[in-house]
Design an enzyme around this catalytic site. Structure first.
Site, PDB file in Angstrom:
ATOM      1  N   HIS A 129       0.862  -1.183   0.000  1.00  0.00           N
ATOM      2  CA  HIS A 129       0.000   0.000   0.000  1.00  0.00           C
ATOM      3  C   HIS A 129       0.906   1.243   0.000  1.00  0.00           C
ATOM      4  CE1 HIS A 129      -3.499   2.335   0.392  1.00  0.00           C
ATOM      5  NE2 HIS A 129      -3.939   2.007   1.593  1.00  0.00           N
ATOM      6  N   GLN A 132      -0.265   4.807   1.081  1.00  0.00           N
ATOM      7  CA  GLN A 132      -0.434   4.907   2.529  1.00  0.00           C
ATOM      8  C   GLN A 132       0.909   5.190   3.194  1.00  0.00           C
ATOM      9  OE1 GLN A 132      -3.403   4.567   4.459  1.00  0.00           O
ATOM     10  NE2 GLN A 132      -1.960   5.472   5.906  1.00  0.00           N
ATOM     11  N   ASP A 223      -2.563  -1.889  12.480  1.00  0.00           N
ATOM     12  CA  ASP A 223      -3.559  -1.970  11.413  1.00  0.00           C
ATOM     13  C   ASP A 223      -4.511  -3.108  11.782  1.00  0.00           C
ATOM     14  OD1 ASP A 223      -4.961  -1.805   9.002  1.00  0.00           O
ATOM     15  OD2 ASP A 223      -3.443  -2.871   7.829  1.00  0.00           O
TER      16      ASP A 223
HETATM   17  N1   CP Z   1      -6.205   3.563   4.575  1.00  0.00           N
HETATM   18  C1   CP Z   1      -6.952   3.320   3.485  1.00  0.00           C
HETATM   19  O1   CP Z   1      -6.453   2.952   2.420  1.00  0.00           O
HETATM   20  O2   CP Z   1      -8.276   3.541   3.654  1.00  0.00           O
HETATM   21  P1   CP Z   1      -9.438   3.127   2.626  1.00  0.00           P
HETATM   22  O3   CP Z   1      -9.469   1.632   2.590  1.00  0.00           O
HETATM   23  O4   CP Z   1     -10.688   3.721   3.201  1.00  0.00           O
HETATM   24  O5   CP Z   1      -9.102   3.697   1.282  1.00  0.00           O
HETATM   25  N1  NVA Z   2      -4.511  -4.055   5.674  1.00  0.00           N
HETATM   26  C1  NVA Z   2      -5.767  -3.415   5.351  1.00  0.00           C
HETATM   27  C2  NVA Z   2      -5.544  -1.989   4.982  1.00  0.00           C
HETATM   28  C3  NVA Z   2      -6.791  -1.214   4.674  1.00  0.00           C
HETATM   29  C4  NVA Z   2      -6.504   0.182   4.241  1.00  0.00           C
HETATM   30  C5  NVA Z   2      -6.454  -4.168   4.230  1.00  0.00           C
HETATM   31  O1  NVA Z   2      -5.783  -4.562   3.266  1.00  0.00           O
HETATM   32  O2  NVA Z   2      -7.663  -4.373   4.315  1.00  0.00           O
END
Ligand code: CP
Ligand code: NVA
Length: 305
Positions: A129, A132, A223
């Site tokens: 990600h 992020q 998380d």
């Molecule tokens: N942190 C994040 O990516 O949030 P969303 O899943 O709401 O986009």
């Molecule tokens: N680890 C989480 C992050 C969400 C923004 C997921 O992948 O669902």
């Protein structure tokens, strides 16, 4: 063609420049508004999973910079189902200036990038990600006035996509990720090897206990225990992860200057308590808002042409 799929594809110098640009764009936005540097540019936002932050921060980011963004939901394109990813990428490239995609399988965003003739931005995959992590770095940077090298980020819980990008950020920005989670939920050895190869300082460590992890932390990060796509494991994970909860007792073991981050959405009462999420050391909403500013820097760099 330059894409934004993983922090490992970018040099430390370029990533630092993106953070500096994000700081500039944030100030510009808050003092009268951004210049329309992306006028006439467009972004297709392809989602295979739900989103609040990613979708809205990209959409508003494009609008603030004078461009246009639109949402494409999971049932519309049918990425790789209704049509091959290679064909989707080549068709979309004729319509838009950039593609942002949130996918399950990381290979799908890589496949989009392979065939697209416009930049592709990874808005989260099961692997990582990166957007992020840029917002996370911006938040840490702001907190410590740019003094980020050598900082310790304690990560509690599941070694997942967010952890992986945070570790790649540690490698590129010179801080150290101290991981603490249950056996079987660590990041894979290949990820750690790649991060260490890319790192100019010691970027990864494991702590035996949550208390040890946070003892010297500048940042405490957690998380969800169950990421999108893992819903079938939720019950089992709820039994395994409670010792790694970020709560008031744990935070009391950290230095007083330590801040608490969470990429959100939070499952309050599971990986983080209300008292911590809403407490004086929390920066979770600043962090969420920084998605907007960090991504504007990425969009401006990739789409300006
Ligand atoms: N942190 C994040 O990516 O949030 P969303 O899943 O709401 O986009
Ligand atoms: N680890 C989480 C992050 C969400 C923004 C997921 O992948 O669902």
């Amino acid at each position: 063609m330059q894409h934004f799929l993983s922090l490992l594809d970018w040099s430390s110098a370029d990533l630092k420049q993106l953070i500096e640009e994000a700081i500039f764009l944030k100030r510009e936005y808050q003092t009268g508004g951004n210049r329309p540097v992306l006028q006439g540019k467009s972004l297709a936002m392809v989602f295979q999973k739900p989103s609040l932050r990613t979708r809205i921060s990209f959409e508003m980011g494009m609008q603030h910079l004078g461009g246009y963004a639109f949402y494409v939901g999971p049932n519309e394109i049918g990425l790789g189902v209704r049509e091959s990813i290679a064909d989707v990428a080549r068709v979309l490239s004729g319509y838009v200036s950039g593609i942002m995609a949130r996918v399950f399988d990381h290979e799908h965003v890589e496949e989009l990038a392979k065939w697209a003739t416009v930049p592709v931005i990874n808005g989260l995959s099961d692997y990582n990600h990166p957007c992020q992590a840029m917002a996370d770095v911006l938040t840490i940077w702001e907190e410590f006035g740019g003094d980020i090298e050598g900082r310790i980020v304690a990560y509690l819980g599941d070694g997942n996509n967010v952890t992986r990008s945070l570790l790649f950020a540690a490698a590129k920005f010179g801080f150290r990720l101290v991981f603490c989670g249950p056996e079987g939920y660590y990041l894979d050895a290949e990820t750690i090897r790649r991060a260490e190869d890319a790192s100019f300082l010691d970027c990864y460590d494991v702590a035996e206990t949550p208390e040890e992890a946070v003892a010297n932390a500048d940042v405490i990060y957690t998380d969800t225990w169950t990421s999108m796509g893992q819903e079938a494991e939720a019950e089992q994970r709820r039994r395994i992860f409670p010792p790694y909860q970020v709560n008031e007792t744990l935070v009391a073991n950290a230095p007083r200057h330590a801040i608490v981050l969470h990429c959100l959405p939070a499952h309050r009462g599971e990986e983080i308590t209300d008292g911590v999420a809403d407490g004086p050391q929390s920066r979770i909403f600043q962090q969420a808002h920084n998605r907007l500013h960090a991504q504007k820097a990425i969009l401006a760099r990739l789409l300006r042409g």
